[in-house]
Design a protein around this motif. Structure first.
Motif, mmCIF file in Angstrom:
data_model
loop_
_atom_site.group_PDB
_atom_site.id
_atom_site.type_symbol
_atom_site.label_atom_id
_atom_site.label_comp_id
_atom_site.label_asym_id
_atom_site.label_seq_id
_atom_site.Cartn_x
_atom_site.Cartn_y
_atom_site.Cartn_z
ATOM 1 N N GLY A 85 0.810 -1.205 0.000
ATOM 2 C CA GLY A 85 0.000 0.000 0.000
ATOM 3 C C GLY A 85 0.841 1.250 0.000
ATOM 4 N N ALA A 86 0.158 2.383 -0.103
ATOM 5 C CA ALA A 86 0.847 3.650 -0.296
ATOM 6 C C ALA A 86 1.696 4.055 0.891
ATOM 7 C CB ALA A 86 -0.171 4.751 -0.604
ATOM 8 N N GLY A 87 1.344 3.576 2.088
ATOM 9 C CA GLY A 87 2.102 3.973 3.264
ATOM 10 C C GLY A 87 3.280 3.092 3.579
ATOM 11 N N GLY A 88 3.501 2.035 2.780
ATOM 12 C CA GLY A 88 4.597 1.122 3.030
ATOM 13 C C GLY A 88 4.201 0.010 3.983
ATOM 14 N N ARG A 89 5.117 -0.932 4.176
ATOM 15 C CA ARG A 89 4.843 -2.064 5.064
ATOM 16 C C ARG A 89 5.491 -1.825 6.421
ATOM 17 N NH1 ARG A 89 7.228 -6.806 6.737
ATOM 18 N NH2 ARG A 89 9.005 -6.679 5.292
ATOM 19 N N LEU A 90 4.678 -1.912 7.465
ATOM 20 C CA LEU A 90 5.182 -1.806 8.831
ATOM 21 C C LEU A 90 5.868 -3.112 9.203
ATOM 22 C CD1 LEU A 90 5.215 -0.303 11.617
ATOM 23 C CD2 LEU A 90 3.077 -1.502 12.114
ATOM 24 N N PHE A 91 7.153 -3.028 9.574
ATOM 25 C CA PHE A 91 7.853 -4.256 9.947
ATOM 26 C C PHE A 91 8.317 -4.256 11.401
ATOM 27 C CE2 PHE A 91 11.243 -1.475 8.396
ATOM 28 C CZ PHE A 91 12.275 -1.679 9.293
ATOM 29 N N TRP A 92 8.161 -3.111 12.096
ATOM 30 C CA TRP A 92 8.548 -3.062 13.508
ATOM 31 C C TRP A 92 7.921 -1.840 14.135
ATOM 32 C CZ3 TRP A 92 13.819 -1.667 16.054
ATOM 33 C CH2 TRP A 92 13.942 -2.327 17.280
ATOM 34 N N GLU A 93 7.635 -1.926 15.435
ATOM 35 C CA GLU A 93 7.109 -0.779 16.164
ATOM 36 C C GLU A 93 7.700 -0.777 17.564
ATOM 37 O OE1 GLU A 93 3.064 0.740 15.426
ATOM 38 O OE2 GLU A 93 2.711 0.340 17.563
ATOM 39 N N GLN A 94 8.067 0.404 18.048
ATOM 40 C CA GLN A 94 8.663 0.583 19.367
ATOM 41 C C GLN A 94 7.898 1.645 20.145
ATOM 42 O OE1 GLN A 94 12.458 1.967 17.642
ATOM 43 N NE2 GLN A 94 13.449 0.651 19.162
ATOM 44 N N ARG A 265 12.322 6.965 -5.699
ATOM 45 C CA ARG A 265 12.947 5.638 -5.816
ATOM 46 C C ARG A 265 12.810 4.804 -4.547
ATOM 47 N NH1 ARG A 265 17.686 7.364 -6.613
ATOM 48 N NH2 ARG A 265 18.627 6.919 -4.583
ATOM 49 N N GLU A 266 12.927 5.423 -3.374
ATOM 50 C CA GLU A 266 13.079 4.661 -2.136
ATOM 51 C C GLU A 266 11.883 4.715 -1.188
ATOM 52 O OE1 GLU A 266 15.413 2.721 -1.983
ATOM 53 O OE2 GLU A 266 17.181 3.515 -2.994
ATOM 54 N N PHE A 267 10.964 5.656 -1.367
ATOM 55 C CA PHE A 267 9.924 5.872 -0.374
ATOM 56 C C PHE A 267 8.602 5.218 -0.756
ATOM 57 C CE2 PHE A 267 12.942 8.540 1.405
ATOM 58 C CZ PHE A 267 12.477 9.192 2.539
ATOM 59 N N PRO A 268 7.832 4.759 0.234
ATOM 60 C CA PRO A 268 6.442 4.402 -0.036
ATOM 61 C C PRO A 268 5.743 5.579 -0.705
ATOM 62 C CG PRO A 268 7.054 3.768 2.199
ATOM 63 C CD PRO A 268 8.184 4.590 1.661
ATOM 64 N N ALA A 269 4.793 5.279 -1.568
ATOM 65 C CA ALA A 269 4.205 6.307 -2.419
ATOM 66 C C ALA A 269 3.645 7.485 -1.629
ATOM 67 C CB ALA A 269 3.107 5.680 -3.286
ATOM 68 N N TYR A 270 2.922 7.191 -0.546
ATOM 69 C CA TYR A 270 2.315 8.280 0.214
ATOM 70 C C TYR A 270 3.378 9.215 0.781
ATOM 71 C CZ TYR A 270 0.067 10.819 3.990
ATOM 72 O OH TYR A 270 -0.366 11.817 4.826
#
Length: 406
Positions: A85-94, A265-270
């Motif tokens: 999705g546009a916000g990218g994939r969450l892979f960790w949260e602190q 190139r590197e960022f989630p679309a949003y």
């Protein structure tokens, strides 16, 4: 100890805090010499202060009440993946127990809390300083000189007071740069497609860099602040002899094109689209530096804030450290029976703290920019171990707890 005259070179966050501390401690005369004629409150950068550090600083009067702040509770680490999705994939949260500030609003609050007896003199350039057992001489850009019992260097990266106390000490380039900017939060929200998570710091991760994004209060409403770390553009468009090479509004077309390509190139679309909305007047690029000094006090000279130690921003400790320096200065003054006592006490309290912060920020920079891991392929246990390796025994980021006064 009562009485005496104090010159504070530099009138930003550290300078206001140290001047207020000196005046409240009982100095007979306190003068702030600030080279900028304009309004420092116009600086729109964001910063964060750890909640525990803020409580300690408020308790000793170093952080005045009522300054606008935005509450943050968690840090989300995301990567760009088309299927996520546009916000990218969450892979960790602190957990992230911090409050964010607008630099200019924080400075304005500190300036307003400075006692009226302090002489704040904008537009004054300090050309040099000398110190010795009898006091300090401050040489101004107009050729005149003024004598004080103590000169405090709160004059940042290029400190003239540091040059007098620690000759030859210079910030060292870390090998990468950070892009900084902020924009009206409403412009990003209008894009849709992702929840901005207003209570969270979002860290966008990519090979060879990362970007920290969070909300800050602004003079006209909430803003989104971002700090992007990456290798510099090729071709010699940057120079590395000045930590503030390209201030806000001074980006060249080459630098702007490099930033746009990096976001695409590197960022989630949003997040790529949101950060691209930042006005050029609110965007700048800064080579990353750090510096450790051999001492922070001696010969009637004392260093605070970035003049004492230059810490990479990854540690989220800059403002807290400056205010802690002021608190330690006030405590040392209260206990001192002489200027030598004050300087020795301050060095004992703050010299090691600065060196520890520089070391931690170097580890964070290596792990999050210079030698980035395959974040997205790591499981929670691996990520927790990766984070502990960066801390190397430190309790966390955001600065150290202040030592209690004896």
């Amino acid at each position: 100890m009562r009485g005496g005259t104090v010159a504070v070179v530099g009138g930003s966050i550290a300078g206001c805090a140290l001047a207020a501390a000196a005046a409240r401690a009982g100095a007979e005369r306190v003068v702030v010499l600030e080279r900028t004629r304009g309004r420092l409150a116009d600086r729109g950068l964001g910063l964060c202060v750890n909640d525990e550090r803020a409580a300690e600083l408020a308790a000793v009067g170093a952080l005045p009440p009522g300054i606008p702040a935005h509450r943050l509770t968690r840090r989300r680490w995301v990567v760009r993946e088309p299927v996520a999705g546009a916000g990218g994939r969450l892979f960790w949260e602190q957990p992230f127990p911090f409050h964010s500030y607008h630099w200019g609003l924080l400075w304005r609050g500190l300036r307003a809390a400075t006692p009226e007896a302090v002489e704040y003199r904008p537009g004054v350039t300090v050309a040099g300083v000398t110190g010795g057992s009898g006091g300090a001489e401050v040489r101004l850009g107009d050729g005149t000189a003024e004598r004080y019992d103590l000169a405090v260097g709160a004059d940042g990266y290029r400190s003239v007071v540091r040059e007098a106390l620690c000759p030859g000490a210079r910030p060292h380039y870390a090998g990468y740069v950070c892009w900084r900017g902020n924009l009206d939060a409403g412009r990003a929200e209008a894009l849709g497609g992702a929840d901005p998570h207003p209570d969270a710091v979002t860290t966008v991760c990519f090979p060879g860099g990362s970007c920290v994004i969070y909300r800050i209060p602004g003079p006209d409403g909430p803003r989104i602040n971002w700090v992007l770390y990456a290798a510099p553009p090729a071709g010699g468009v940057l120079r590395y002899d000045d930590p503030t090479s390209f201030p806000a509004g001074a980006l060249s077309p080459e630098l702007h094109a490099h930033l746009v390509a990096l976001l695409e190139r590197e960022f989630p679309a949003y997040w790529g689209r949101a950060l691209a909305l930042t006005d050029p007047a609110d965007t700048f690029v800064q080579p990353i530096y750090d510096l450790v000094t051999a001492t922070t006090a001696g010969g009637r000279l004392l260093l605070a804030g970035d003049a004492a130690s230059v810490v990479r921003p990854h540690n989220t400790s800059g403002a807290a450290k400056a205010l802690q320096d002021a608190a330690a200065f006030a405590a040392a003054w209260d206990r001192a029976e002489s200027w030598d006592d004050l300087l020795a006490d301050y060095e004992a309290a703050r010299g090691g703290a600065g060196r520890d912060l520089v070391a931690l920020a170097r580890r964070l920079g290596r792990a999050q920019v210079e030698r980035t891991p395959p974040w997205a392929r790591m499981d929670p246990e691996q990520l927790a171990h990766w984070w502990r390796d960066q801390l190397a025994g430190a309790p966390g980021i955001g600065g150290q707890a202040m030592a209690p006064s004896p």
